[in-house]
Motif scaffolding. Structure first.
Motif, PDB file in Angstrom:
ATOM      1  N   GLU A 253       0.946  16.955  -2.894  1.00  0.00           N
ATOM      2  CA  GLU A 253      -0.152  16.719  -3.837  1.00  0.00           C
ATOM      3  C   GLU A 253       0.388  16.426  -5.238  1.00  0.00           C
ATOM      4  OE1 GLU A 253      -2.647  20.090  -3.662  1.00  0.00           O
ATOM      5  OE2 GLU A 253      -3.328  19.729  -1.589  1.00  0.00           O
ATOM      6  N   GLU A 254       1.387  17.182  -5.656  1.00  0.00           N
ATOM      7  CA  GLU A 254       1.953  16.946  -6.981  1.00  0.00           C
ATOM      8  C   GLU A 254       2.641  15.579  -7.056  1.00  0.00           C
ATOM      9  OE1 GLU A 254       2.926  21.601  -8.185  1.00  0.00           O
ATOM     10  OE2 GLU A 254       4.547  20.226  -7.609  1.00  0.00           O
ATOM     11  N   ARG A 255       3.290  15.196  -5.978  1.00  0.00           N
ATOM     12  CA  ARG A 255       3.943  13.882  -5.976  1.00  0.00           C
ATOM     13  C   ARG A 255       2.910  12.752  -6.020  1.00  0.00           C
ATOM     14  NH1 ARG A 255       9.125  12.212  -4.548  1.00  0.00           N
ATOM     15  NH2 ARG A 255       9.268   9.979  -4.019  1.00  0.00           N
ATOM     16  N   ALA A 256       1.794  12.909  -5.240  1.00  0.00           N
ATOM     17  CA  ALA A 256       0.739  11.886  -5.279  1.00  0.00           C
ATOM     18  C   ALA A 256       0.103  11.823  -6.665  1.00  0.00           C
ATOM     19  CB  ALA A 256      -0.309  12.198  -4.215  1.00  0.00           C
ATOM     20  N   LEU A 257      -0.111  12.979  -7.271  1.00  0.00           N
ATOM     21  CA  LEU A 257      -0.667  12.989  -8.626  1.00  0.00           C
ATOM     22  C   LEU A 257       0.297  12.360  -9.623  1.00  0.00           C
ATOM     23  CD1 LEU A 257      -2.915  13.905 -10.561  1.00  0.00           C
ATOM     24  CD2 LEU A 257      -1.739  16.114 -10.748  1.00  0.00           C
ATOM     25  N   TRP A 258       1.586  12.607  -9.463  1.00  0.00           N
ATOM     26  CA  TRP A 258       2.604  12.025 -10.368  1.00  0.00           C
ATOM     27  C   TRP A 258       2.628  10.502 -10.240  1.00  0.00           C
ATOM     28  CZ3 TRP A 258       7.112   9.199  -9.674  1.00  0.00           C
ATOM     29  CH2 TRP A 258       7.975   9.125 -10.772  1.00  0.00           C
ATOM     30  N   GLU A 259       2.459   9.984  -9.020  1.00  0.00           N
ATOM     31  CA  GLU A 259       2.465   8.537  -8.826  1.00  0.00           C
ATOM     32  C   GLU A 259       1.211   7.881  -9.387  1.00  0.00           C
ATOM     33  OE1 GLU A 259       2.975   8.037  -4.677  1.00  0.00           O
ATOM     34  OE2 GLU A 259       5.138   8.523  -4.680  1.00  0.00           O
ATOM     35  N   GLN A 260       0.076   8.603  -9.397  1.00  0.00           N
ATOM     36  CA  GLN A 260      -1.156   8.028  -9.914  1.00  0.00           C
ATOM     37  C   GLN A 260      -1.211   8.037 -11.444  1.00  0.00           C
ATOM     38  OE1 GLN A 260      -4.387  10.158  -8.125  1.00  0.00           O
ATOM     39  NE2 GLN A 260      -3.954   9.417  -6.032  1.00  0.00           N
TER      40      GLN A 260
ATOM     41  N   ASP B  32      -0.176   7.571 -15.428  1.00  0.00           N
ATOM     42  CA  ASP B  32       0.537   6.571 -16.213  1.00  0.00           C
ATOM     43  C   ASP B  32       1.908   7.101 -16.598  1.00  0.00           C
ATOM     44  OD1 ASP B  32      -1.667   4.957 -16.057  1.00  0.00           O
ATOM     45  OD2 ASP B  32      -2.536   5.677 -17.940  1.00  0.00           O
ATOM     46  N   PRO B  33       2.885   6.214 -16.800  1.00  0.00           N
ATOM     47  CA  PRO B  33       4.223   6.699 -17.175  1.00  0.00           C
ATOM     48  C   PRO B  33       4.229   7.537 -18.455  1.00  0.00           C
ATOM     49  CG  PRO B  33       4.320   4.395 -16.490  1.00  0.00           C
ATOM     50  CD  PRO B  33       2.878   4.750 -16.569  1.00  0.00           C
ATOM     51  N   ILE B  34       3.282   7.261 -19.344  1.00  0.00           N
ATOM     52  CA  ILE B  34       3.254   8.034 -20.594  1.00  0.00           C
ATOM     53  C   ILE B  34       2.722   9.438 -20.360  1.00  0.00           C
ATOM     54  CG2 ILE B  34       2.315   8.069 -22.948  1.00  0.00           C
ATOM     55  CD1 ILE B  34       2.135   5.068 -22.835  1.00  0.00           C
ATOM     56  N   ASP B  35       1.803   9.601 -19.402  1.00  0.00           N
ATOM     57  CA  ASP B  35       1.181  10.896 -19.149  1.00  0.00           C
ATOM     58  C   ASP B  35       1.989  11.786 -18.221  1.00  0.00           C
ATOM     59  OD1 ASP B  35      -0.877   9.989 -20.725  1.00  0.00           O
ATOM     60  OD2 ASP B  35      -2.093   9.289 -19.022  1.00  0.00           O
ATOM     61  N   ARG B  36       3.048  11.276 -17.619  1.00  0.00           N
ATOM     62  CA  ARG B  36       3.823  12.082 -16.680  1.00  0.00           C
ATOM     63  C   ARG B  36       4.623  13.154 -17.404  1.00  0.00           C
ATOM     64  NH1 ARG B  36       6.156   7.063 -12.982  1.00  0.00           N
ATOM     65  NH2 ARG B  36       4.171   6.585 -11.914  1.00  0.00           N
ATOM     66  N   LYS B  37       4.707  14.311 -16.777  1.00  0.00           N
ATOM     67  CA  LYS B  37       5.474  15.407 -17.367  1.00  0.00           C
ATOM     68  C   LYS B  37       6.969  15.128 -17.319  1.00  0.00           C
ATOM     69  CE  LYS B  37       5.896  20.446 -17.180  1.00  0.00           C
ATOM     70  NZ  LYS B  37       5.476  21.684 -16.467  1.00  0.00           N
ATOM     71  N   PHE B  38       7.451  14.555 -16.211  1.00  0.00           N
ATOM     72  CA  PHE B  38       8.857  14.191 -16.063  1.00  0.00           C
ATOM     73  C   PHE B  38       8.945  12.702 -15.729  1.00  0.00           C
ATOM     74  CE2 PHE B  38       8.636  18.607 -14.310  1.00  0.00           C
ATOM     75  CZ  PHE B  38       9.165  19.227 -15.440  1.00  0.00           C
TER      76      PHE B  38
END
Length: 689
Positions: A325-332, A334-340
């Motif tokens: 779930e975290e990986r799917a959320l990370w892919e959805q 934006d690059p600016i909003d990603r934690k890592f």
């Protein structure tokens, strides 16, 4: 006696008479000189008084007269009497000496009396004032600028102001001709001009130079040493020493034992001698950067890159690895909003770690940050966090507003999507997905009538004009919202499923006429509303609210909601404020006279906002959300255009049960009472009072 003796005797007598006559004449001449001198003094005083009186004939300086004038008059009278007595007794030779002695005695007595009278009667006075003829005290003399007098004398009589007839020309002539003009000052307390003496001028000069007023004062006089620097044999006090001064201290013994134990255990290490190999003098800036930017006074060094954390390890702990779930959320995201900027991975050894594919991109971005990113020096401001919280009134001071659930209306078997209260406040209409419209009595929660329409009811509303008739109006698509005009003759309907230019219709009931006001709608229409007073029409799309003038047939304003999807809209009874609810949990308050952007954004709900409503009489508005709550807020709109509206959340009402991830679907206020009705996905309607 012989003739010679007689002649000698007569000669001696004649010589004696001549000598006495000479003495007498000399005394008379001295008296005349004294009289002339005293007369000249009196004449000078009279001239000064005349000069003072020349300014104002009516001015009376009570209490400012010289106390020695009476003695001078007495001296003159005594002198005249003495002169008269001497003239009367010129013929008698035997009493020539006595009048002169009497005159001298009288003169001495008069002078003594005059000296006693001329003595300063305030010699032993403790007052600090130099001239106490005016008894007003130490006050600003501007207080008397509108009065004819300047103060009061010792007898309580008014001291009138002199009328100064001097103009600039007289002042200039006085400045040119009077040698004492530069040392003449005007006394505001007595209203007269005072000529400073040489001692006073010297005192002023000394004070202006920063010196002491007394010439004989020595500011560099040697100081008196009260205490000697030599050690004395005996102490200052002869108190005997305490007994504890001869006994070892147990507290110090305990501290020393603790320190010894700490040194043995290695907890305390002795100080090491500093290495002085560099010498006493060395270059402090030898290791600093010698570039031009480093020497610049306002140079700001670039921030250093953050150190890698546990998530960047080749073998990170399990809690740092992403789940599906975290990986799917990370892919959805934006690059600016990603934690890592990367996905943490685990490898069995460091040799199996592949090359980082974005290494060159990161280095390039770092180089851009070093020479293209602008940096600004910001001063840290110490702000109390409590000062940032707005000062809002207490909710109990803003009553009345609904606080308690009073009634529950049960009878529907599906979602109750819409409710409406009659203008009288006695009846309540509700529409549900079960295909029925029910009419309820508000006070008893009793269902009076049920109407089956054969499909889901999305919107119901009462006509504000009870006298208006009823017509059946057919639409080509499903109607999602209906809205009445305040006069009850016009009805607007929204069909979002239709084509772009047939989403909104306006019907006139009295003339049985329908019209499409828009040739083309920009966006998907969500809801519409009429202005309560003016001929304005509000159309809310997904991201904005457009305001149209129905008379001029043009758009007057466009409101930017700053939200992703608008769900509902309500217009203030005054017509100058609008609130909009959105599916991204926000409620926007618009001030139409202030800006086209929201005046305030409220984010109190945790899920989508389904409906918003204003009260017609009370300063209240409410919002319903899928989180199962209704939030009631106090919103005061002031008549003063310079004062912003007061918005205060006062109550959170809960009672509906969430069903199928849906909560409260509609909300409306009672027309006359501070009550609120809410309908939800649990097929119930609730009244909060």
């Amino acid at each position: 006696m012989t003739t010679r003796g007689v002649m000698e005797e007569s000669g001696t007598r004649s010589e004696g008479m001549k000598s006495t006559e000479k003495k007498k004449r000399r005394g008379e001449e001295e008296e005349q000189e004294e009289e002339v001198f005293s007369f000249s003094q009196k004449a000078a005083e009279e001239e000064e008084e005349d000069e003072d009186a020349s300014d104002s004939e009516d001015s009376v300086f009570s209490g400012l007269e010289d106390s020695g004038s009476d003695s001078e008059d007495d001296d003159d009278e005594e002198g005249e009497e003495g002169e008269g007595g001497s003239h009367d007794e010129d013929d008698d030779d035997d009493v020539k000496v006595e009048p002169q002695q009497k005159k001298k005695k009288k003169k001495q007595e008069v002078t003594e009396v005059a000296e006693e009278e001329k003595k300063d009667e305030y010699e032993h006075d403790s007052s600090d004032e130099e001239d106490i003829r005016n008894t007003v005290g130490n006050i600003p003399m501007e207080w008397y600028k509108d009065f004819p007098h300047i103060g009061y004398d010792l007898d309580g009589k008014k001291i009138f102001k002199p009328i100064r007839n001097k103009d600039e020309l007289d002042d200039f002539l006085d400045k040119m001709e009077n040698p004492d003009y530069w040392r003449t000052v005007h006394d505001k307390q007595t209203g007269s001009d005072i000529t400073l003496s040489d001692e006073q001028v010297e005192l002023v000069n000394r004070l202006q130079r920063g010196q002491f007023g007394d010439v004989n004062f020595n500011e560099y006089q040697p100081s008196v040493e009260f205490f000697s620097k030599e050690v004395m044999l005996h102490p200052v006090t002869n108190r005997p020493a305490d007994k504890r001064s001869f006994i070892p201290s147990l507290i110090e013994k305990e501290k020393v034992s603790k320190l010894v134990h700490a040194i043995k255990m290695g907890w305390i290490k002795p100080r090491r001698l500093e290495d002085d190999s560099r010498g006493r003098y060395y270059d402090l800036w030898a290791n600093e950067d010698s570039s031009i930017l480093a020497k610049h006074r306002m140079h700001l060094p670039a921030p250093k890159t953050p150190l890698p954390g546990h998530q960047e390890s080749y073998n990170p702990p399990p809690e740092y690895l992403f789940t599906e779930e975290e990986r799917a959320l990370w892919e959805q995201q934006d690059p600016i909003d990603r934690k890592f900027p990367f996905v943490p991975q685990r490898f069995s050894s460091l040799r199996q770690v592949p090359a980082f594919p974005r290494f060159i991109h990161e280095r390039f971005e770092r180089c851009l940050d070093l020479y293209l990113c602008p940096r600004q020096r910001k001063m840290r401001v110490n702000v109390n966090p409590e000062d940032l919280i707005p000062k809002l009134p207490k909710p109990k001071d803003l009553q009345p507003f609904p606080t308690t659930q009073s009634l529950v209306y049960r009878g529907h078997s599906g979602l109750v999507r819409s409710i409406s209260v009659s203008p009288s406040g006695q009846w309540l209409a509700s529409g549900s997905d079960d295909g029925s419209i029910r009419f309820w009595e508000v006070c008893s929660s009793r269902c009076m009538k049920t109407v089956q329409v054969g499909g889901a009811v999305k919107s119901v509303t009462w006509n504000p004009n009870p006298s208006a008739g009823c017509r059946p109006i057919h639409h080509p698509k499903a109607v999602h919202q209906v809205q009445w005009h305040a006069k009850g003759d016009y009805l607007a309907s929204v069909m979002p499923d239709h084509s772009s230019h047939l989403q909104v219709f306006i019907h006139q009931v009295s003339k049985r006429r329908s019209q499409n006001p828009f040739r083309k709608n920009k966006g998907l229409v969500q809801c519409v509303s009429f202005h309560p007073i003016r001929p304005y029409f509000f159309v809310a799309t997904q991201r904005s609210v457009r305001i149209y003038n129905l008379v001029k047939q043009e758009m007057t304003k466009k409101l930017q909601a700053n939200s992703k999807w608008i769900s509902s809209m309500a217009v203030h009874p005054g017509g100058d404020h609008v609130i909009c609810g959105s599916y991204d949990c926000r409620l926007s308050w618009f001030d139409l006279d202030l800006s086209t952007k929201p005046y305030k954004m409220l984010r109190h709900h945790k899920k989508a906002v389904r409906a918003v409503a204003f009260h017609r009489l009370y300063p209240l508005f409410a919002s319903a959300s899928d989180d199962g709550s209704v939030i009631v807020c106090h919103g005061t709109v002031y008549n003063d255009l310079l004062q912003n509206p007061l918005i205060v959340p006062v109550k959170v009402l809960k009672g509906h049960v969430m069903t199928h991830d849906l909560g409260v679907l509609d909300v409306t206020f009672h027309p006359t009472q501070p009550w609120i009705f809410s309908s939800g996905s649990d097929a119930t309607i609730r009244l909060f009072t």
